[in-house]
Motif scaffolding. Structure first.
Motif, PDB file in Angstrom:
ATOM      1  N   THR A  36       0.861  -1.189   0.000  1.00 46.59           N
ATOM      2  CA  THR A  36       0.000   0.000   0.000  1.00 46.59           C
ATOM      3  C   THR A  36       0.894   1.234   0.000  1.00 46.59           C
ATOM      4  O   THR A  36       2.040   1.184   0.458  1.00 46.59           O
ATOM      5  CB  THR A  36      -0.914   0.028   1.237  1.00 46.59           C
ATOM      6  N   PHE A  37       0.380   2.330  -0.516  1.00 39.78           N
ATOM      7  CA  PHE A  37       1.169   3.557  -0.619  1.00 39.78           C
ATOM      8  C   PHE A  37       1.508   4.119   0.758  1.00 39.78           C
ATOM      9  O   PHE A  37       0.691   4.080   1.686  1.00 39.78           O
ATOM     10  CB  PHE A  37       0.398   4.622  -1.395  1.00 39.78           C
ATOM     11  N   GLU A  38       2.712   4.635   0.873  1.00 39.31           N
ATOM     12  CA  GLU A  38       3.109   5.401   2.062  1.00 39.31           C
ATOM     13  C   GLU A  38       4.069   6.492   1.607  1.00 39.31           C
ATOM     14  O   GLU A  38       5.046   6.231   0.896  1.00 39.31           O
ATOM     15  CB  GLU A  38       3.785   4.519   3.103  1.00 39.31           C
ATOM     16  N   GLU A  39       3.809   7.713   2.022  1.00 38.34           N
ATOM     17  CA  GLU A  39       4.627   8.849   1.589  1.00 38.34           C
ATOM     18  C   GLU A  39       5.918   8.931   2.390  1.00 38.34           C
ATOM     19  O   GLU A  39       5.944   8.672   3.590  1.00 38.34           O
ATOM     20  CB  GLU A  39       3.853  10.149   1.729  1.00 38.34           C
ATOM     21  N   THR A  40       6.992   9.285   1.721  1.00 39.41           N
ATOM     22  CA  THR A  40       8.243   9.617   2.386  1.00 39.41           C
ATOM     23  C   THR A  40       8.594  11.054   2.046  1.00 39.41           C
ATOM     24  O   THR A  40       8.490  11.476   0.891  1.00 39.41           O
ATOM     25  CB  THR A  40       9.387   8.669   1.968  1.00 39.41           C
ATOM     26  N   ARG A  41       8.980  11.826   3.054  1.00 44.11           N
ATOM     27  CA  ARG A  41       9.306  13.231   2.833  1.00 44.11           C
ATOM     28  C   ARG A  41      10.667  13.411   2.182  1.00 44.11           C
ATOM     29  O   ARG A  41      10.983  14.472   1.664  1.00 44.11           O
ATOM     30  CB  ARG A  41       9.281  13.987   4.168  1.00 44.11           C
ATOM     31  N   SER A  42      11.473  12.360   2.239  1.00 42.91           N
ATOM     32  CA  SER A  42      12.803  12.419   1.649  1.00 42.91           C
ATOM     33  C   SER A  42      12.930  11.307   0.624  1.00 42.91           C
ATOM     34  O   SER A  42      12.398  10.216   0.808  1.00 42.91           O
ATOM     35  CB  SER A  42      13.878  12.252   2.737  1.00 42.91           C
ATOM     36  N   ARG A  43      13.645  11.584  -0.470  1.00 44.93           N
ATOM     37  CA  ARG A  43      13.808  10.553  -1.501  1.00 44.93           C
ATOM     38  C   ARG A  43      14.591   9.355  -0.965  1.00 44.93           C
ATOM     39  O   ARG A  43      14.403   8.239  -1.414  1.00 44.93           O
ATOM     40  CB  ARG A  43      14.511  11.135  -2.723  1.00 44.93           C
ATOM     41  N   VAL A  44      15.500   9.594  -0.037  1.00 43.59           N
ATOM     42  CA  VAL A  44      16.232   8.515   0.615  1.00 43.59           C
ATOM     43  C   VAL A  44      15.621   8.320   1.993  1.00 43.59           C
ATOM     44  O   VAL A  44      15.487   9.267   2.763  1.00 43.59           O
ATOM     45  CB  VAL A  44      17.732   8.840   0.743  1.00 43.59           C
ATOM     46  N   PHE A  45      15.229   7.096   2.309  1.00 44.32           N
ATOM     47  CA  PHE A  45      14.518   6.844   3.560  1.00 44.32           C
ATOM     48  C   PHE A  45      15.111   5.633   4.251  1.00 44.32           C
ATOM     49  O   PHE A  45      15.723   4.761   3.617  1.00 44.32           O
ATOM     50  CB  PHE A  45      13.016   6.623   3.303  1.00 44.32           C
ATOM     51  N   LYS A  46      14.941   5.559   5.563  1.00 45.07           N
ATOM     52  CA  LYS A  46      15.421   4.430   6.333  1.00 45.07           C
ATOM     53  C   LYS A  46      14.349   3.349   6.355  1.00 45.07           C
ATOM     54  O   LYS A  46      13.167   3.631   6.539  1.00 45.07           O
ATOM     55  CB  LYS A  46      15.754   4.859   7.762  1.00 45.07           C
ATOM     56  N   ASN A  47      14.763   2.098   6.138  1.00 41.94           N
ATOM     57  CA  ASN A  47      13.802   0.994   6.243  1.00 41.94           C
ATOM     58  C   ASN A  47      14.334  -0.037   7.216  1.00 41.94           C
ATOM     59  O   ASN A  47      15.523  -0.080   7.523  1.00 41.94           O
ATOM     60  CB  ASN A  47      13.507   0.378   4.869  1.00 41.94           C
ATOM     61  N   TYR A  48      13.429  -0.843   7.723  1.00 39.41           N
ATOM     62  CA  TYR A  48      13.766  -1.842   8.726  1.00 39.41           C
ATOM     63  C   TYR A  48      13.625  -3.226   8.123  1.00 39.41           C
ATOM     64  O   TYR A  48      12.552  -3.615   7.670  1.00 39.41           O
ATOM     65  CB  TYR A  48      12.872  -1.686   9.954  1.00 39.41           C
ATOM     66  N   LEU A  49      14.710  -3.957   8.110  1.00 44.23           N
ATOM     67  CA  LEU A  49      14.758  -5.242   7.412  1.00 44.23           C
ATOM     68  C   LEU A  49      14.469  -6.377   8.379  1.00 44.23           C
ATOM     69  O   LEU A  49      15.348  -7.127   8.777  1.00 44.23           O
ATOM     70  CB  LEU A  49      16.125  -5.425   6.766  1.00 44.23           C
ATOM     71  N   GLY A  50      13.233  -6.469   8.816  1.00 46.77           N
ATOM     72  CA  GLY A  50      12.880  -7.575   9.691  1.00 46.77           C
ATOM     73  C   GLY A  50      11.846  -7.195  10.717  1.00 46.77           C
ATOM     74  O   GLY A  50      11.712  -6.039  11.095  1.00 46.77           O
ATOM     75  N   THR A  51      11.085  -8.167  11.156  1.00 50.40           N
ATOM     76  CA  THR A  51      10.137  -7.976  12.242  1.00 50.40           C
ATOM     77  C   THR A  51      10.248  -9.164  13.179  1.00 50.40           C
ATOM     78  O   THR A  51      10.735 -10.226  12.807  1.00 50.40           O
ATOM     79  CB  THR A  51       8.678  -7.896  11.724  1.00 50.40           C
ATOM     80  N   VAL A  52       9.810  -8.978  14.397  1.00 50.68           N
ATOM     81  CA  VAL A  52       9.818 -10.074  15.355  1.00 50.68           C
ATOM     82  C   VAL A  52       8.856 -11.152  14.875  1.00 50.68           C
ATOM     83  O   VAL A  52       7.751 -10.865  14.426  1.00 50.68           O
ATOM     84  CB  VAL A  52       9.419  -9.562  16.752  1.00 50.68           C
ATOM     85  N   THR A  53       9.269 -12.427  14.979  1.00 52.52           N
ATOM     86  CA  THR A  53       8.446 -13.535  14.474  1.00 52.52           C
ATOM     87  C   THR A  53       7.088 -13.577  15.153  1.00 52.52           C
ATOM     88  O   THR A  53       6.059 -13.754  14.529  1.00 52.52           O
ATOM     89  CB  THR A  53       9.169 -14.880  14.703  1.00 52.52           C
ATOM     90  N   GLY A  54       7.057 -13.414  16.444  1.00 53.97           N
ATOM     91  CA  GLY A  54       5.792 -13.454  17.180  1.00 53.97           C
ATOM     92  C   GLY A  54       5.979 -12.799  18.544  1.00 53.97           C
ATOM     93  O   GLY A  54       7.060 -12.320  18.887  1.00 53.97           O
ATOM     94  N   VAL A  55       4.920 -12.759  19.304  1.00 58.60           N
ATOM     95  CA  VAL A  55       4.992 -12.187  20.644  1.00 58.60           C
ATOM     96  C   VAL A  55       5.667 -13.191  21.564  1.00 58.60           C
ATOM     97  O   VAL A  55       5.270 -14.361  21.618  1.00 58.60           O
ATOM     98  CB  VAL A  55       3.587 -11.827  21.164  1.00 58.60           C
ATOM     99  N   THR A  56       6.686 -12.744  22.284  1.00 58.05           N
ATOM    100  CA  THR A  56       7.407 -13.627  23.199  1.00 58.05           C
ATOM    101  C   THR A  56       6.537 -13.972  24.398  1.00 58.05           C
ATOM    102  O   THR A  56       5.869 -13.103  24.966  1.00 58.05           O
ATOM    103  CB  THR A  56       8.695 -12.933  23.690  1.00 58.05           C
ATOM    104  N   ALA A  57       6.532 -15.227  24.757  1.00 56.77           N
ATOM    105  CA  ALA A  57       5.734 -15.658  25.903  1.00 56.77           C
ATOM    106  C   ALA A  57       6.215 -14.967  27.178  1.00 56.77           C
ATOM    107  O   ALA A  57       7.416 -14.790  27.395  1.00 56.77           O
ATOM    108  CB  ALA A  57       5.830 -17.177  26.060  1.00 56.77           C
ATOM    109  N   GLY A  58       5.267 -14.560  28.001  1.00 55.31           N
ATOM    110  CA  GLY A  58       5.611 -13.892  29.251  1.00 55.31           C
ATOM    111  C   GLY A  58       6.273 -14.840  30.241  1.00 55.31           C
ATOM    112  O   GLY A  58       6.101 -16.062  30.182  1.00 55.31           O
ATOM    113  N   SER A  59       7.027 -14.261  31.159  1.00 57.35           N
ATOM    114  CA  SER A  59       7.747 -15.059  32.164  1.00 57.35           C
ATOM    115  C   SER A  59       6.842 -15.364  33.348  1.00 57.35           C
ATOM    116  O   SER A  59       6.031 -14.536  33.769  1.00 57.35           O
ATOM    117  CB  SER A  59       8.979 -14.290  32.654  1.00 57.35           C
ATOM    118  N   VAL A  60       6.985 -16.567  33.860  1.00 58.36           N
ATOM    119  CA  VAL A  60       6.301 -16.936  35.092  1.00 58.36           C
ATOM    120  C   VAL A  60       7.281 -16.677  36.236  1.00 58.36           C
ATOM    121  O   VAL A  60       8.396 -17.203  36.241  1.00 58.36           O
ATOM    122  CB  VAL A  60       5.876 -18.421  35.078  1.00 58.36           C
ATOM    123  N   ILE A  61       6.893 -15.848  37.199  1.00 57.51           N
ATOM    124  CA  ILE A  61       7.806 -15.464  38.276  1.00 57.51           C
ATOM    125  C   ILE A  61       7.169 -15.753  39.629  1.00 57.51           C
ATOM    126  O   ILE A  61       5.952 -15.963  39.747  1.00 57.51           O
ATOM    127  CB  ILE A  61       8.177 -13.969  38.189  1.00 57.51           C
TER     128      ILE A  61
END
Length: 358
Positions: A36-61
């Protein structure tokens, strides 16, 4: 009085023509399935190469224990740059003569006949607008198809006459290269790879391939018939007839723990008159989902500082189209600045079959 100049400069008429192009749906824009379209204010932009696979299970304490300190997993980063897109089309005199005859008919039609006469004008001019409206989308169809099927995309002079060799993208996808010895058990090979990658890359929602790859590597595999009989309780399937649909293959794949198959048959006309596949042969791509990222766009300079004498229309994603009459003739142009930004390329697995199918 309707003139050719008014036809190309009147906002309401131009909008009616654009609406007609979109309503006809003569050309499917393939990249919009994934981005989907997303505007960038600069012709050169920073991108993020990766996302977390899933939500990490919480710790039992313990009841009175301190909470363990966790850190968000860092995402690799890089930089992208929008590509400049643009073409200029000269309208030939024969088409302009016909268009002049249609506008004259509108002017003499009277109130009762003007609606039908205007419809004839719009129907005739639709194809000219279709070119300038869809040309940049078709280029991005090729670019995104190359990225999905091969993890890299480039534009060469042979594919871009009078253009430049500027676009060169390579994504950090996971690449697999099965050997010739894996061919007899190719489906088992895919299943083993998906199982082994599940803990690091997560689940895949779809596997894409071209029709040729589907026929040569899936349908022609002896394993396919064996798995088919196993899943459908002994029912035979004659793979030699070629009458195997992607739906039948998907039932086999999902039955053994593989994602559904999607056959990609997307084709784009190139400037030299040939037809290009928007998804390479000899490639199998496992995707985490259809929402792969964004089509980054930047406002072209000419859109903010128009050239006097041109009639402009602004469209989605910062694209503009224009029409101008000069001593050399009447011209239609477009401009856009776009580039695909794949959010998580490291979650994409591409199986390169060039070694297995030399």
């Amino acid at each position: 009085m309707l003139t050719i100049e008014k036809l190309f400069s009147d906002v309401n008429i131009v909008k009616a023509i654009i609406d007609r192009v979109q309503a006809l749906k003569l050309d499917v824009i393939f990249w919009q399935r994934y981005l989907t379209f997303e505007e960038t204010r600069s012709r050169v932009f920073k991108n993020y190469l990766g996302t977390v696979t899933g939500v990490t299970a919480g710790s039992v304490i313990g009841k009175n224990a301190n909470k363990p300190l966790r850190e968000r997993k860092s995402l690799g980063s890089g930089y992208g740059e929008v590509a400049f897109l643009g073409d200029r089309y000269q309208m030939d005199n024969d088409r302009l003569d016909t268009l002049k005859a249609l506008t004259d008919k509108y002017n003499t039609a009277g109130t009762a006949g003007q609606q039908a006469a205007m419809t004839a004008v719009i129907d005739y001019i639709v194809d000219d607008y279709r070119q300038v409206l869809l040309a940049p989308h078709k280029r991005m169809d090729i670019v995104l198809g190359d990225l999905r099927s091969d993890g890299k995309a480039s534009v060469k002079n042979a594919d871009n006459p009078n253009g430049v060799e500027l676009l060169d993208i390579e994504l950090p996808v996971k690449r697999l290269t099965p050997a010739v010895s894996d061919k007899p058990k190719f489906i088992s090979y895919l299943k083993e790879q998906v199982e082994s990658l599940k803990t690091t890359l997560g689940l895949f929602s779809v596997v894409e391939m071209s029709r040729k790859t589907f026929n040569q590597c899936i349908v022609a595999s002896q394993e396919f018939g064996d798995f088919y009989k196993m899943i459908f309780t002994g029912r035979e399937v004659n793979v030699s007839t070629g009458l195997i649909t992607s739906e039948m293959a998907t039932q086999v794949f999902t039955g053994i723990g593989l994602p559904p198959i999607r056959i990609i048959e997307d084709y784009v006309a190139k400037p030299d008159g040939t037809i290009a596949q928007a998804f390479k042969d000899n490639r199998v791509a496992f995707l985490p989902g259809d929402n792969l990222g964004r089509m980054m766009w930047h406002q072209p300079y000419e859109a903010s500082d128009p050239i006097p004498g041109k009639s402009y229309t602004n469209l989605a994603g910062g694209q503009w189209i224009s029409n101008v009459r000069t001593e050399e003739g009447r011209f239609m142009e477009y401009g856009a600045e776009w580039i695909p930004n794949i959010t998580a390329p490291n979650k994409i697995v591409i199986v390169d079959l060039d070694t297995m199918n030399p």
